[in-house]
Design an enzyme around this catalytic site. Structure first.
Site, mmCIF file in Angstrom:
data_model
loop_
_atom_site.group_PDB
_atom_site.id
_atom_site.type_symbol
_atom_site.label_atom_id
_atom_site.label_comp_id
_atom_site.label_asym_id
_atom_site.label_seq_id
_atom_site.Cartn_x
_atom_site.Cartn_y
_atom_site.Cartn_z
ATOM 1 N N CYS A 56 0.671 -1.228 -0.130
ATOM 2 C CA CYS A 56 0.143 0.246 0.070
ATOM 3 C C CYS A 56 1.110 1.155 -0.225
ATOM 4 O O CYS A 56 0.250 2.391 -0.095
ATOM 5 C CB CYS A 56 -0.983 -0.186 1.200
ATOM 6 N N ASP A 91 2.438 2.384 2.434
ATOM 7 C CA ASP A 91 2.511 3.104 3.873
ATOM 8 C C ASP A 91 3.927 2.929 4.683
ATOM 9 O O ASP A 91 4.741 1.939 4.117
ATOM 10 C CB ASP A 91 1.354 2.499 4.760
ATOM 11 N N CYS A 126 -0.665 -5.374 6.567
ATOM 12 C CA CYS A 126 -0.395 -4.245 7.518
ATOM 13 C C CYS A 126 0.523 -4.390 8.700
ATOM 14 O O CYS A 126 1.218 -3.655 8.994
ATOM 15 C CB CYS A 126 -1.722 -3.439 7.905
HETATM 16 FE FE1 FES Z 1 -1.006 0.335 4.579
HETATM 17 FE FE2 FES Z 1 -2.706 -0.899 6.301
HETATM 18 S S1 FES Z 1 -3.292 -0.138 4.344
HETATM 19 S S2 FES Z 1 -0.492 -0.340 6.307
#
Ligand code: FES
Length: 129
Positions: free
Chosen positions: A38, A40, A107
């Site tokens: 994602c 992140d 995640c």
């Molecule tokens: Fe990116 Fe959860 S959607 S860490």
């Protein structure tokens, strides 16, 4: 609503009241990882004394599951010997939280991964001393 995809009460608690958020100035170990799924990012800071984690903080640009898993991983790792903390896996974190929805398991990589990186950084610095 978040609960609709099956978050446990513990996940919701750690999401709304995350523990150990922030950063440590001059940490003994620092780890940063990105989630390829994602995009992140998670940062983890540790203070270590006699090879035990005495303080731990995290910062994340991540979703609610990333926040909850890192909050949980900081609680699990605190006071542990670094070798023990290195053994914490994403599955350990997820089960401490009473599970994560399958589509959110990726995640929890961030939390365990950043912790491991911070410990490796500490170990590397110790070797170079
Ligand atoms: Fe990116 Fe959860 S959607 S860490």
């Amino acid at each position: 609503m978040a609960q609709n995809i099956g978050y446990s009460k513990k996940v919701m608690d750690h999401f709304f009241n995350p523990r150990n958020v922030g950063e440590i100035k001059n940490p003994d170990g620092y780890g940063k990882v990105g989630n390829p799924v994602c995009g992140d990012i998670m940062e983890m800071y540790i203070s270590v004394k006699d090879d035990h984690i005495t303080d731990i903080k995290f910062k994340t640009f991540g979703c609610g599951s990333a926040i909850a898993t890192s909050s949980m991983v900081t609680e699990m790792a605190k006071d542990l010997h670094v070798d023990e903390a290195l053994k914490i896996t994403r599955n350990d974190v997820a089960s401490e939280l009473d599970g994560l929805p399958p589509q959110k398991m990726h995640c929890s990589n961030l939390a365990a991964g950043a912790l491991h990186e911070a410990i490796k950084d500490y170990q590397q610095k110790k070797k170079n001393k």
